[in-house]
Scaffold this motif. Structure first.
Motif, short mmCIF file in Angstrom:
data_model
loop_
_atom_site.label_atom_id
_atom_site.label_comp_id
_atom_site.label_asym_id
_atom_site.label_seq_id
_atom_site.Cartn_x
_atom_site.Cartn_y
_atom_site.Cartn_z
N LEU A 79 81.09 0.14 41.62
CA LEU A 79 79.73 0.06 41.10
C LEU A 79 78.98 -1.11 41.73
O LEU A 79 77.81 -0.98 42.12
CB LEU A 79 79.75 -0.08 39.58
CG LEU A 79 78.40 -0.34 38.90
CD1 LEU A 79 77.40 0.77 39.23
CD2 LEU A 79 78.58 -0.48 37.39
N GLU A 80 79.64 -2.23 41.87
CA GLU A 80 79.02 -3.40 42.48
C GLU A 80 78.58 -3.10 43.91
O GLU A 80 77.44 -3.43 44.31
CB GLU A 80 80.01 -4.58 42.47
CG GLU A 80 79.55 -5.82 43.23
CD GLU A 80 78.38 -6.51 42.58
OE1 GLU A 80 77.62 -7.19 43.29
OE2 GLU A 80 78.22 -6.38 41.35
N LEU A 81 79.44 -2.48 44.68
CA LEU A 81 79.13 -2.21 46.08
C LEU A 81 78.02 -1.18 46.22
O LEU A 81 77.12 -1.34 47.06
CB LEU A 81 80.39 -1.76 46.82
CG LEU A 81 80.30 -1.69 48.34
CD1 LEU A 81 79.88 -3.03 48.93
CD2 LEU A 81 81.63 -1.25 48.94
N LEU A 82 78.07 -0.13 45.42
CA LEU A 82 77.02 0.87 45.49
C LEU A 82 75.66 0.29 45.08
O LEU A 82 74.62 0.68 45.62
CB LEU A 82 77.37 2.07 44.60
CG LEU A 82 78.50 2.98 45.11
CD1 LEU A 82 78.90 3.99 44.04
CD2 LEU A 82 78.10 3.70 46.39
N THR A 83 75.67 -0.64 44.14
CA THR A 83 74.43 -1.29 43.74
C THR A 83 73.86 -2.11 44.90
O THR A 83 72.63 -2.16 45.10
CB THR A 83 74.66 -2.18 42.51
OG1 THR A 83 75.24 -1.40 41.46
CG2 THR A 83 73.35 -2.78 42.01
N GLU A 84 74.73 -2.74 45.67
CA GLU A 84 74.26 -3.47 46.85
C GLU A 84 73.54 -2.54 47.83
O GLU A 84 72.58 -2.95 48.49
CB GLU A 84 75.44 -4.15 47.56
CG GLU A 84 76.10 -5.27 46.79
CD GLU A 84 75.25 -6.53 46.72
OE1 GLU A 84 74.29 -6.65 47.50
OE2 GLU A 84 75.55 -7.40 45.88
N LEU A 85 74.00 -1.30 47.94
CA LEU A 85 73.36 -0.37 48.86
C LEU A 85 71.90 -0.15 48.51
O LEU A 85 71.06 0.07 49.40
CB LEU A 85 74.08 0.99 48.86
CG LEU A 85 75.53 1.05 49.33
CD1 LEU A 85 75.99 2.50 49.41
CD2 LEU A 85 75.71 0.38 50.68
N LEU A 86 71.58 -0.19 47.23
CA LEU A 86 70.21 0.06 46.80
C LEU A 86 69.34 -1.20 46.81
O LEU A 86 68.23 -1.20 46.27
CB LEU A 86 70.20 0.70 45.41
CG LEU A 86 70.18 2.26 45.44
CD1 LEU A 86 71.49 2.78 45.98
CD2 LEU A 86 69.90 2.83 44.08
N GLU A 87 69.86 -2.25 47.44
CA GLU A 87 69.09 -3.49 47.63
C GLU A 87 69.08 -3.87 49.10
O GLU A 87 69.45 -4.98 49.48
CB GLU A 87 69.68 -4.61 46.77
CG GLU A 87 69.65 -4.29 45.29
CD GLU A 87 70.34 -5.35 44.44
OE1 GLU A 87 69.99 -5.48 43.26
OE2 GLU A 87 71.24 -6.05 44.97
N PRO A 88 68.65 -2.95 49.99
CA PRO A 88 68.76 -3.19 51.43
C PRO A 88 67.71 -4.18 51.94
O PRO A 88 66.59 -4.25 51.41
CB PRO A 88 68.52 -1.80 52.03
CG PRO A 88 67.57 -1.16 51.06
CD PRO A 88 68.04 -1.64 49.69
N SER A 89 68.07 -4.90 52.99
CA SER A 89 67.11 -5.81 53.61
C SER A 89 66.16 -5.10 54.56
O SER A 89 65.05 -5.57 54.81
CB SER A 89 67.85 -6.91 54.39
OG SER A 89 68.52 -7.78 53.51
N LEU A 90 66.59 -3.96 55.11
CA LEU A 90 65.79 -3.20 56.08
C LEU A 90 65.35 -4.11 57.23
O LEU A 90 64.16 -4.24 57.55
CB LEU A 90 64.57 -2.56 55.40
CG LEU A 90 64.85 -1.62 54.22
CD1 LEU A 90 63.55 -1.02 53.70
CD2 LEU A 90 65.83 -0.52 54.61
N ARG A 91 66.33 -4.74 57.86
CA ARG A 91 66.05 -5.64 58.98
C ARG A 91 65.53 -4.86 60.19
O ARG A 91 65.99 -3.76 60.47
CB ARG A 91 67.30 -6.43 59.34
CG ARG A 91 67.72 -7.46 58.28
CD ARG A 91 69.00 -8.15 58.67
NE ARG A 91 70.14 -7.29 58.47
CZ ARG A 91 70.95 -7.34 57.39
NH1 ARG A 91 70.71 -8.21 56.42
NH2 ARG A 91 71.97 -6.52 57.29
N GLN A 92 64.60 -5.46 60.92
CA GLN A 92 63.99 -4.80 62.06
C GLN A 92 65.02 -4.43 63.12
O GLN A 92 64.98 -3.33 63.69
CB GLN A 92 62.91 -5.70 62.68
CG GLN A 92 62.13 -5.03 63.80
CD GLN A 92 61.24 -3.89 63.32
OE1 GLN A 92 60.59 -4.00 62.28
NE2 GLN A 92 61.22 -2.79 64.06
N ASP A 93 65.96 -5.32 63.42
CA ASP A 93 66.97 -5.03 64.44
C ASP A 93 67.82 -3.84 64.02
O ASP A 93 68.12 -2.95 64.85
CB ASP A 93 67.86 -6.25 64.67
CG ASP A 93 67.14 -7.37 65.40
OD1 ASP A 93 66.02 -7.11 65.92
OD2 ASP A 93 67.67 -8.50 65.45
#
Length: 409
Positions: free
Chosen positions: A104-118
């Motif tokens: 659950l912790e890891l999947l929650t991290e997925l929904l908080e992406p940085s969306l970095r340009q690179d």
């Protein structure tokens, strides 16, 4: 089948709904975030953004790099993935029951992406390669085009992958705007299945998502004006004729939603159906089927035929004759019962794993707002009356079919 199962439900202060189907006999736990954001929610200028964003969520944030995410999933021994459809994006995994909280912790991290340009520029190349890969698959190309043409401007005809042009033009900032508009807590469903500690998982979810800001998300549901008739696409490199057929169906929220599913199975299941015996068993086609797809507000029968080009006209005519006879003469009680039993068995097989159940009852709850146990669904399928199928056939949906062929010409 349902002995000992418990349905859990809560809405967190931020609007996130959490549901679960607890099975004390299970040895695994499945966890999934279902976001009500898919291709149908996109505008042409960001076509393909939902699927692209799904990829970007695995690129990490300030706490987890992409390598960290992959490493931790592997350390957990997780069976994990994500997918994007016309109606939702789903991030999911399954682990042994003692590791459910870490999953659950890891999947929650997925929904908080940085969306970095690179990362965005790199992943854009991956998406473009994926589009190119599917262009080498005739059936995929066929349905991509047929779906768009049949729905005739309706959002259900939007491409999940997008086009080379739309992905090339897409910017990181446009993706961020889409994320900010669609990934609201009240537009996301957190689903648990298998063996888990409800109180602990709920407390963890509330703590980890406390910073998520809620806002209203609206999904457009215009009336469809489906196409009908016949069209053909030519690719001289092909050696087979591929044919897609679409016809009006039933929306997912209809109380009759199981009727077209049973009907399509009886007419066009990959084995033991009318199309199978008429075309595949006789060696006229290597693949011929009919299914039914339900979406919010709309549904459609979807069929497929693969045949040698020299026989394409004859075999397509026989395919359509099978549909016409079903409309003219109906189905027999035994055909109906066989289809019901096959569907019920498939549902039961899928329910034997928490991950299978997560996908089934989670998507149903997100769309319909009600919990359905596997016993409920099986009972509904087995109690769907033949007369309802005959009534649907009397409306003659296949008279309004749209057919698209792709072959060497």
């Amino acid at each position: 089948m349902t002995s000992g199962l418990r349905f859990d439900h809560a809405v967190l202060p931020n609007g996130l709904t959490v549901i679960g189907e607890h099975n004390p006999r299970a040895v695994t736990t499945a966890v999934g975030y279902m976001v009500r954001a898919g291709a149908r929610d996109e505008t042409p200028d960001v076509s393909g953004v939902s699927h692209f964003l799904e990829h970007m969520c695995f690129k990490g944030n300030e706490r987890y790099s992409a390598d960290d995410i992959n490493r931790v999933f592997d350390e957990l021994g997780a069976d994990y993935n994500a997918y994007t459809s016309e109606e939702r994006t789903v991030y999911y995994g399954a682990v042994t029951a003692d590791k459910g909280g870490r999953l659950l912790e890891l999947l929650t991290e997925l929904l908080e992406p940085s969306l970095r340009q690179d990362d965005f520029e790199m992943e854009k190349k991956v998406i473009l390669e994926e589009i190119a890969m599917y262009q080498d698959r005739p059936a995929q190309r066929l349905f991509e085009s047929a779906n768009q043409r049949y729905w005739n401007g309706h959002p259900l005809g939007n491409s999940v992958l997008g086009s080379v042009e739309s992905i090339t033009a897409l910017t990181r900032d446009a993706m961020q705007v889409y994320f900010d508009r669609r990934y609201a807590p009240s537009n996301v469903l957190l689903v648990l299945a298998g063996n888990y500690d409800w109180d602990a998982m709920l407390a963890q979810a509330e703590r980890r998502t406390a910073s998520w800001r809620d806002y209203q998300v609206v999904r457009e549901r215009p009336a469809a004006r489906p196409a009908r008739g016949y069209e053909e696409l030519v690719d001289p490199k092909l050696t087979r004729q591929h044919v897609a057929l679409y016809a009006p169906g039933v929306p997912v929220e209809s109380p009759q939603r199981f009727v077209p599913v049973v009907l399509a199975n009886a007419i066009g299941d990959s084995s033991g159906s009318r199309l199978y015996w008429e075309l595949v068993d006789k060696g006229l086609s290597d693949n011929a089927w009919l299914a039914h797809e339900s979406g919010e507000g709309e549904g459609a029968f979807v069929g497929y035929l693969s045949v040698a080009p020299a026989k394409a006209e004859e075999v397509l005519e026989r395919y359509q004759q099978v549909l016409a006879r079903a409309q003219d003469e109906g189905l027999t009680p035994e055909e109906w019962r066989r289809a019901q039993r096959k569907i019920a068995t498939g549902l039961t097989f899928r329910a034997e794993t928490p991950l299978g159940r997560l996908m089934s009852f989670g998507t149903a709850y997100q769309t319909l707002g009600v919990y359905e146990s596997v016993a409920d669904v099986v009972a509904a399928v087995l109690s769907t009356p033949l007369e309802a199928g005959l009534e649907l056939l009397r409306r003659r949906p296949f008279d309004d079919a749209y057919v698209l062929a792709l072959g060497p010409g």
